[in-house]
Design a protein around this motif. Structure first.
Motif, PDB file in Angstrom:
ATOM      1  N   ALA A   1       0.114   7.864  -9.512  1.00  0.00           N
ATOM      2  CA  ALA A   1       0.351   6.425  -9.383  1.00  0.00           C
ATOM      3  C   ALA A   1      -0.931   5.741  -8.938  1.00  0.00           C
ATOM      4  CB  ALA A   1       1.471   6.149  -8.382  1.00  0.00           C
ATOM      5  N   TYR A   2      -1.262   4.640  -9.623  1.00  0.00           N
ATOM      6  CA  TYR A   2      -2.416   3.814  -9.271  1.00  0.00           C
ATOM      7  C   TYR A   2      -1.886   2.530  -8.661  1.00  0.00           C
ATOM      8  CZ  TYR A   2      -4.591   7.128 -12.463  1.00  0.00           C
ATOM      9  OH  TYR A   2      -5.005   8.277 -13.075  1.00  0.00           O
ATOM     10  N   VAL A   3      -2.227   2.286  -7.393  1.00  0.00           N
ATOM     11  CA  VAL A   3      -1.659   1.150  -6.668  1.00  0.00           C
ATOM     12  C   VAL A   3      -2.756   0.345  -5.992  1.00  0.00           C
ATOM     13  CG1 VAL A   3       0.563   2.306  -6.283  1.00  0.00           C
ATOM     14  CG2 VAL A   3      -1.258   2.532  -4.569  1.00  0.00           C
ATOM     15  N   HIS A   4      -2.452  -0.935  -5.761  1.00  0.00           N
ATOM     16  CA  HIS A   4      -3.326  -1.807  -4.991  1.00  0.00           C
ATOM     17  C   HIS A   4      -2.840  -1.793  -3.545  1.00  0.00           C
ATOM     18  CE1 HIS A   4      -5.053  -4.389  -8.511  1.00  0.00           C
ATOM     19  NE2 HIS A   4      -4.831  -3.145  -8.887  1.00  0.00           N
ATOM     20  N   GLY A   5      -3.632  -1.192  -2.677  1.00  0.00           N
ATOM     21  CA  GLY A   5      -3.274  -1.080  -1.270  1.00  0.00           C
ATOM     22  C   GLY A   5      -4.277  -0.198  -0.559  1.00  0.00           C
ATOM     23  N   ASP A   6      -4.341  -0.286   0.756  1.00  0.00           N
ATOM     24  CA  ASP A   6      -5.271   0.509   1.546  1.00  0.00           C
ATOM     25  C   ASP A   6      -4.810   1.967   1.566  1.00  0.00           C
ATOM     26  OD1 ASP A   6      -7.471   0.711   3.688  1.00  0.00           O
ATOM     27  OD2 ASP A   6      -5.700   1.552   4.686  1.00  0.00           O
ATOM     28  N   ALA A   7      -5.708   2.889   1.232  1.00  0.00           N
ATOM     29  CA  ALA A   7      -5.339   4.301   1.112  1.00  0.00           C
ATOM     30  C   ALA A   7      -4.828   4.874   2.428  1.00  0.00           C
ATOM     31  CB  ALA A   7      -6.535   5.113   0.602  1.00  0.00           C
ATOM     32  N   GLN A   8      -5.447   4.508   3.533  1.00  0.00           N
ATOM     33  CA  GLN A   8      -4.998   5.009   4.827  1.00  0.00           C
ATOM     34  C   GLN A   8      -3.584   4.519   5.137  1.00  0.00           C
ATOM     35  OE1 GLN A   8      -6.956   7.168   7.162  1.00  0.00           O
ATOM     36  NE2 GLN A   8      -4.775   7.440   7.629  1.00  0.00           N
ATOM     37  N   ALA A   9      -3.327   3.241   4.852  1.00  0.00           N
ATOM     38  CA  ALA A   9      -1.989   2.693   5.091  1.00  0.00           C
ATOM     39  C   ALA A   9      -0.957   3.341   4.179  1.00  0.00           C
ATOM     40  CB  ALA A   9      -2.000   1.177   4.880  1.00  0.00           C
TER      41      ALA A   9
ATOM     42  N   LEU B   1       2.966  15.622  -2.054  1.00  0.00           N
ATOM     43  CA  LEU B   1       2.357  14.316  -2.289  1.00  0.00           C
ATOM     44  C   LEU B   1       0.938  14.289  -1.725  1.00  0.00           C
ATOM     45  CD1 LEU B   1       5.314  12.010  -1.136  1.00  0.00           C
ATOM     46  CD2 LEU B   1       4.635  12.451  -3.492  1.00  0.00           C
ATOM     47  N   GLY B   2       0.027  13.678  -2.478  1.00  0.00           N
ATOM     48  CA  GLY B   2      -1.342  13.531  -2.005  1.00  0.00           C
ATOM     49  C   GLY B   2      -1.845  12.117  -2.233  1.00  0.00           C
ATOM     50  N   VAL B   3      -2.663  11.622  -1.316  1.00  0.00           N
ATOM     51  CA  VAL B   3      -3.233  10.276  -1.407  1.00  0.00           C
ATOM     52  C   VAL B   3      -4.757  10.369  -1.357  1.00  0.00           C
ATOM     53  CG1 VAL B   3      -3.352   7.970  -0.377  1.00  0.00           C
ATOM     54  CG2 VAL B   3      -1.221   9.299  -0.219  1.00  0.00           C
TER      55      VAL B   3
ATOM     56  N   VAL C   1       3.393  -2.113   1.527  1.00  0.00           N
ATOM     57  CA  VAL C   1       1.963  -1.849   1.717  1.00  0.00           C
ATOM     58  C   VAL C   1       1.192  -1.827   0.398  1.00  0.00           C
ATOM     59  CG1 VAL C   1       2.286  -0.614   3.886  1.00  0.00           C
ATOM     60  CG2 VAL C   1       2.345   0.653   1.720  1.00  0.00           C
ATOM     61  N   ILE C   2       1.884  -2.080  -0.729  1.00  0.00           N
ATOM     62  CA  ILE C   2       1.205  -2.145  -2.028  1.00  0.00           C
ATOM     63  C   ILE C   2       1.622  -3.430  -2.742  1.00  0.00           C
ATOM     64  CG2 ILE C   2       0.985   0.355  -2.289  1.00  0.00           C
ATOM     65  CD1 ILE C   2       3.407   0.257  -4.186  1.00  0.00           C
ATOM     66  N   ASP C   3       0.818  -3.807  -3.729  1.00  0.00           N
ATOM     67  CA  ASP C   3       1.109  -4.968  -4.563  1.00  0.00           C
ATOM     68  C   ASP C   3       2.153  -4.566  -5.603  1.00  0.00           C
ATOM     69  OD1 ASP C   3       1.143  -7.024  -6.429  1.00  0.00           O
ATOM     70  OD2 ASP C   3      -1.033  -7.310  -6.412  1.00  0.00           O
ATOM     71  N   PHE C   4       3.333  -5.182  -5.544  1.00  0.00           N
ATOM     72  CA  PHE C   4       4.438  -4.812  -6.440  1.00  0.00           C
ATOM     73  C   PHE C   4       4.130  -5.093  -7.913  1.00  0.00           C
ATOM     74  CE2 PHE C   4       7.663  -5.849  -2.816  1.00  0.00           C
ATOM     75  CZ  PHE C   4       7.174  -4.778  -2.076  1.00  0.00           C
ATOM     76  N   ASP C   5       3.195  -5.978  -8.177  1.00  0.00           N
ATOM     77  CA  ASP C   5       2.924  -6.388  -9.557  1.00  0.00           C
ATOM     78  C   ASP C   5       1.803  -5.591 -10.213  1.00  0.00           C
ATOM     79  OD1 ASP C   5       4.887  -8.435  -9.573  1.00  0.00           O
ATOM     80  OD2 ASP C   5       3.543  -9.704  -8.391  1.00  0.00           O
ATOM     81  N   HIS C   6       1.240  -4.625  -9.497  1.00  0.00           N
ATOM     82  CA  HIS C   6       0.151  -3.817 -10.060  1.00  0.00           C
ATOM     83  C   HIS C   6       0.399  -2.351  -9.739  1.00  0.00           C
ATOM     84  CE1 HIS C   6      -1.725  -7.846  -9.874  1.00  0.00           C
ATOM     85  NE2 HIS C   6      -2.342  -7.451 -10.976  1.00  0.00           N
TER      86      HIS C   6
ATOM     87  N   GLU D   1     -12.524  -0.646  -3.561  1.00  0.00           N
ATOM     88  CA  GLU D   1     -11.903  -0.931  -2.267  1.00  0.00           C
ATOM     89  C   GLU D   1     -10.546  -1.607  -2.455  1.00  0.00           C
ATOM     90  OE1 GLU D   1     -12.975  -3.135   1.988  1.00  0.00           O
ATOM     91  OE2 GLU D   1     -14.420  -3.120   0.338  1.00  0.00           O
ATOM     92  N   GLY D   2      -9.568  -1.188  -1.649  1.00  0.00           N
ATOM     93  CA  GLY D   2      -8.238  -1.795  -1.708  1.00  0.00           C
ATOM     94  C   GLY D   2      -7.331  -1.179  -2.758  1.00  0.00           C
ATOM     95  N   ARG D   3      -7.752  -0.050  -3.314  1.00  0.00           N
ATOM     96  CA  ARG D   3      -6.903   0.648  -4.278  1.00  0.00           C
ATOM     97  C   ARG D   3      -6.761   2.111  -3.872  1.00  0.00           C
ATOM     98  NH1 ARG D   3      -8.553  -1.704 -10.289  1.00  0.00           N
ATOM     99  NH2 ARG D   3      -8.769  -3.894  -9.647  1.00  0.00           N
ATOM    100  N   ALA D   4      -5.604   2.675  -4.199  1.00  0.00           N
ATOM    101  CA  ALA D   4      -5.327   4.062  -3.844  1.00  0.00           C
ATOM    102  C   ALA D   4      -4.693   4.790  -5.019  1.00  0.00           C
ATOM    103  CB  ALA D   4      -4.400   4.121  -2.626  1.00  0.00           C
TER     104      ALA D   4
END
Length: 342
Positions: free
Chosen positions: A246-254, A291-293, A166-171, A299-302
């Protein structure tokens, strides 16, 4: 049944934490405590906060009768552990709290720890000790390699997200702050109060921290391809605790849904409601990880934050959790102590 326990390296922080936890365990009895330079001393003289306990006198390792030991916790320095464990009787179950058996590939071990491994066959046998993800293997293991405390914190955030894709492995950026007890009890100039207090600093910048070897190994195995995260640790003027962001590229709800599902049945990992972030204050001296999100403004980052106690859930508590599995005990025994607050 009472299990006979030895702790090697009992004069360090993780050794003392093991004693504190095992003291509440109904089915474990500490029969031996070793400490090289402090052999012959009483534990109460080394750690006065443990003076209420009836404990063995500290001794040398070669003075221990391992025929009378069911399980041994090895809280010795890196490179020393492998030599000591190699010489132990094969009937003794072992949990190593050093880095000696965390890395499976001998070449990778040499790369990160600067020397050849002295117990290659045992290295192949060792089971990685992140309990929530290696539970079945740990139950049947003779040798378990405890994780690095930083490595454990980052993996509680990222393993489920990488597994679910659910996240971009390269970012992936992991920014982590650790209390000073994570550096051990040995005297070091940079850890003196006057050197450390009233400020904090980054270290091992640019990909040199040894726990990156664990991240590379575990995340690449999960993804089926190389995953290399950006990771910067910081030393903060607090006695204990880790806060990782952690800073990730992905939808926060997902991202939140994935973590909530992954840890729904885990007794020690709690995912907070979406939008809430944890604090080290709320897990202090406990085996819990929070853990908290939070959704980023882009948009598109969590942003995912994890808090745990480096000496407990990051090390000695994790070790006891694994010992319970190895000895057929209920996994949570001796570990349901509430965090200390304030």
């Amino acid at each position: 049944m009472t299990h006979k326990i030895a702790i090697l390296g009992a004069s360090g922080y993780t050794g003392a934490e093991l004693v504190r936890l095992i003291a509440t365990h109904p089915n474990m009895d500490i029969v031996a405590l070793s400490a090289d330079r402090k052999a012959g001393m009483e534990m109460a003289a080394v750690f006065p906060h443990l003076r209420h306990l009836d404990l063995p006198t500290l001794c040398k390792i070669d003075e221990i009768d391992f025929d009378a030991v069911d399980l041994c916790f090895c809280a010795l320095p890196h490179a020393t552990s492998q030599k000591v464990i190699k010489a132990l009787p094969g009937n003794v179950k072992v949990i190593d709290l050093s880095a000696d058996f965390r890395i499976r590939d001998p070449e990778e071990y040499a790369k990160w720890y600067g020397g050849e491994h002295d117990a290659i066959e045992l290295q192949k046998e060792a089971v990685y000790g992140l309990t929530e993800f290696y539970r079945d293997e740990i139950k049947n293991a003779r040798l378990v390699a405890g994780t690095g405390c930083n490595a454990a914190t980052g993996q509680y955030i990222l393993r489920p997200l990488i597994s679910a894709g659910v996240i971009d492995f390269d970012h992936i950026i992991l920014d982590l702050k650790c209390g000073v007890s994570g550096a051990g009890r040995s005297l070091k100039e940079n850890l003196l109060h006057a050197e450390l207090s009233e400020g904090y600093h980054a270290y091992a910048i640019g990909g040199t921290h040894r726990h990156l070897g664990e991240f590379d190994q575990e995340f690449s195995l999960l993804a089926g391809r190389d995953v290399r995260i950006q990771f910067t640790p910081h030393l903060v003027p607090a006695n204990r605790g880790i806060l990782a962001t952690a800073y990730v590229h992905g939808d926060a709800q997902a991202v939140h849904d994935t973590l909530a599902a992954a840890y729904a049945d885990e007794p020690f990992v709690e995912v907070l409601p979406l939008g809430e972030a944890p604090s080290t204050k709320h897990v202090r001296a406990s085996n819990f990880c929070h853990l908290g999100v939070v959704a980023d403004r882009i948009e598109g980052r969590a942003i995912v934050v994890a808090a745990l106690d480096n000496l407990t859930k990051g090390s000695s508590g994790q070790a006891l959790q694994n010992a319970n599995l190895m000895l057929g005990e209920e996994e949570t025994t001796g570990l349901m102590l509430a965090p200390v607050f304030p």
